[in-house]
Design an enzyme around this catalytic site. Sequence first.
Site, short mmCIF file in Angstrom:
data_model
loop_
_atom_site.label_atom_id
_atom_site.label_comp_id
_atom_site.label_asym_id
_atom_site.label_seq_id
_atom_site.Cartn_x
_atom_site.Cartn_y
_atom_site.Cartn_z
N TYR A 1 1.42 11.53 15.56
CA TYR A 1 1.99 10.59 14.59
C TYR A 1 2.82 9.53 15.31
O TYR A 1 2.67 8.33 15.07
CB TYR A 1 2.85 11.36 13.59
CG TYR A 1 3.70 10.49 12.68
CD1 TYR A 1 3.13 9.77 11.63
CD2 TYR A 1 5.09 10.42 12.87
CE1 TYR A 1 3.92 8.99 10.79
CE2 TYR A 1 5.88 9.64 12.03
CZ TYR A 1 5.30 8.93 11.00
OH TYR A 1 6.08 8.16 10.17
N SER B 1 7.70 3.40 12.80
CA SER B 1 8.65 4.51 12.66
C SER B 1 9.50 4.57 13.92
O SER B 1 9.02 4.28 15.02
CB SER B 1 7.92 5.83 12.50
OG SER B 1 8.84 6.91 12.57
N THR C 1 0.86 -1.20 0.00
CA THR C 1 0.00 0.00 0.00
C THR C 1 0.89 1.24 0.00
O THR C 1 1.99 1.24 0.56
CB THR C 1 -0.95 0.03 1.21
OG1 THR C 1 -0.19 0.17 2.42
CG2 THR C 1 -1.80 -1.22 1.28
N GLY D 1 8.40 6.99 -2.69
CA GLY D 1 9.16 6.80 -1.46
C GLY D 1 9.47 5.35 -1.11
O GLY D 1 9.88 4.55 -1.96
N ILE D 2 9.26 5.03 0.15
CA ILE D 2 9.61 3.71 0.68
C ILE D 2 8.78 2.61 -0.01
O ILE D 2 9.31 1.56 -0.39
CB ILE D 2 9.41 3.69 2.22
CG1 ILE D 2 10.47 4.58 2.89
CG2 ILE D 2 9.46 2.28 2.76
CD1 ILE D 2 10.22 4.86 4.37
N GLY D 3 7.48 2.86 -0.18
CA GLY D 3 6.61 1.86 -0.81
C GLY D 3 7.07 1.52 -2.22
O GLY D 3 7.10 0.36 -2.62
N GLY E 1 2.28 2.58 -2.69
CA GLY E 1 3.44 2.10 -3.45
C GLY E 1 3.87 3.01 -4.59
O GLY E 1 4.75 2.64 -5.36
P1 NAP Z 1 5.75 9.21 0.78
O1 NAP Z 1 6.97 9.35 -0.04
O2 NAP Z 1 4.91 10.41 1.08
O3 NAP Z 1 4.85 8.09 0.11
C1 NAP Z 1 3.64 7.74 0.69
C2 NAP Z 1 2.93 6.81 -0.24
O4 NAP Z 1 1.69 6.46 0.38
C3 NAP Z 1 2.57 7.45 -1.57
O5 NAP Z 1 2.57 6.44 -2.57
C4 NAP Z 1 1.16 7.96 -1.33
O6 NAP Z 1 0.49 8.11 -2.55
C5 NAP Z 1 0.60 6.86 -0.46
N1 NAP Z 1 -0.50 7.24 0.41
C6 NAP Z 1 -0.55 8.29 1.26
N2 NAP Z 1 -1.74 8.33 1.86
C7 NAP Z 1 -2.45 7.28 1.36
C8 NAP Z 1 -3.76 6.80 1.56
N3 NAP Z 1 -4.61 7.40 2.40
N4 NAP Z 1 -4.16 5.69 0.89
C9 NAP Z 1 -3.32 5.06 0.03
N5 NAP Z 1 -2.08 5.48 -0.20
C10 NAP Z 1 -1.65 6.58 0.44
O7 NAP Z 1 6.06 8.57 2.22
P2 NAP Z 1 7.30 7.68 2.75
O8 NAP Z 1 8.25 8.60 3.38
O9 NAP Z 1 7.74 6.75 1.69
O10 NAP Z 1 6.57 6.89 3.93
C11 NAP Z 1 6.11 5.56 3.78
C12 NAP Z 1 5.84 4.97 5.16
O11 NAP Z 1 7.06 4.99 5.94
C13 NAP Z 1 4.80 5.74 6.00
O12 NAP Z 1 4.05 4.83 6.74
C14 NAP Z 1 5.65 6.60 6.92
O13 NAP Z 1 4.99 6.94 8.11
C15 NAP Z 1 6.82 5.64 7.18
N6 NAP Z 1 8.06 6.32 7.62
C16 NAP Z 1 8.70 7.19 6.80
C17 NAP Z 1 9.87 7.79 7.27
C18 NAP Z 1 10.65 8.76 6.41
O14 NAP Z 1 11.56 9.43 6.96
N7 NAP Z 1 10.39 8.91 5.14
C19 NAP Z 1 10.35 7.51 8.55
C20 NAP Z 1 9.65 6.63 9.35
C21 NAP Z 1 8.50 6.02 8.87
P3 NAP Z 1 -0.80 9.07 -2.67
O15 NAP Z 1 -0.46 10.36 -1.99
O16 NAP Z 1 -1.04 9.20 -4.14
O17 NAP Z 1 -1.92 8.35 -1.99
#
Ligand code: NAP
Length: 243
Positions: free
Chosen positions: A150, A137, A12, A17-19, A14
Site C-alpha cells: 500500500y 498517504s 471518487t 470518510g475523506i471523500g 465519495g
Molecule cells: P473509506 O472511509 O474506506 O472510504 C473509501 C471510499 O472509497 C468509500 O466511499 C468507498 O465506497 C470508496 N471505494 C473503495 N473502493 C472503491 C472502488 N474500487 N471504486 C470506487 N470507490 C471505491 O476510506 P478513507 O479512509 O476515507 O480513505 C480515502 C482515501 O484516503 C484513500 O485513498 C486512502 O488510501 C487515503 N488515506 C486514508 C487515510 C486514513 O487514515 N483514513 C490515511 C492516508 C490516506 P465503496 O466501498 O462503496 O466503493
Amino acid sequence: MGQLDGKVAVVTGGSSGIGLAIATRFVREGARVFLTGRREAELARAAAALGDSVIAVPGDVTREADLTRLHTALEGAGSPVDVLVANAGGSRPAGLADLTRDGFDLTTDLNFKATFFTVQRVLPLFADGGSIVLLGSAAGSAGSTRFGVYAATKAAVRSMARSMALELAGRGIRVNTLSPGPIATPSLARAPAEVIEEATARVPLGRPGRPEEVAAAALFLASPESSYITGIELFVDGGARQV
Ligand code: NAP
C-alpha cells in the site's frame, strides 16, 4: 460567495470518510459534485444527504466499464469538469510473508492503476485551468511492516502526480498530491487497534486527524487560492512525516 461557485467537481470514493467530507465541503462552496462508489445504497444515502448539487454515479474505479459510465454521466452534464479528486483507495494489512498475489493485485489496481485511469478517462472532459488532486498517504514516505505494498502504491501516486503536472501544465491544469496521516474514517476504524495506536503515536499533534481537516486542504488545492501550486505533496498528517 463560495470558493467553487459554478464549478463541476468529481470525487471518487465519495460515499464515506475523506471523500464524503471533501464532497460535503465542495457542495458548501458552491460546486456541483459527481460522486462515485461501489455500494449503491451507501452512495445514494450520501448523495441524498448532500442535496440537489450532487449526482451519484455508482461504480468501481478499477473497472473500465464503470469509468466509461462516469465519463458518459459527465459528458451528459454538458459542462467541463473543473476539479477531480481521485480519492478512492484503501488497504488491508499484510506483510512480506503473507500478502497473496490477489491481495497485491487488489492493492495496486485500486490505489495506483485506477488512479491513473480515472485521470485518463476524465481528462478529455477537463477544463483548461482546472485542478486534479490525487490522494496519496503519509504512509508513502516511510517503511511499514504491514502496509508495505500500500505504501509503495501511494509513493507511486506521488511520483505519477509529478509527471501528470508536467504533462498538463500547458493546459494550465494543476496536479497535486494530498497525503493524509491517520484520519478517523471507517477505513481507519477497521484497522487493528495496535495499527491505530502505532500510527497515532507518531503524530506530534497527538491525535488522528478529522476528515474535515483533509477536506479543507483539498479545497485549497482545488480552488484558485493555490493557483501557482502544482506537483507538490501536501501532507495533512499532524506533523507525522515532518518533524
Ligand atoms: P473509506 O472511509 O474506506 O472510504 C473509501 C471510499 O472509497 C468509500 O466511499 C468507498 O465506497 C470508496 N471505494 C473503495 N473502493 C472503491 C472502488 N474500487 N471504486 C470506487 N470507490 C471505491 O476510506 P478513507 O479512509 O476515507 O480513505 C480515502 C482515501 O484516503 C484513500 O485513498 C486512502 O488510501 C487515503 N488515506 C486514508 C487515510 C486514513 O487514515 N483514513 C490515511 C492516508 C490516506 P465503496 O466501498 O462503496 O466503493
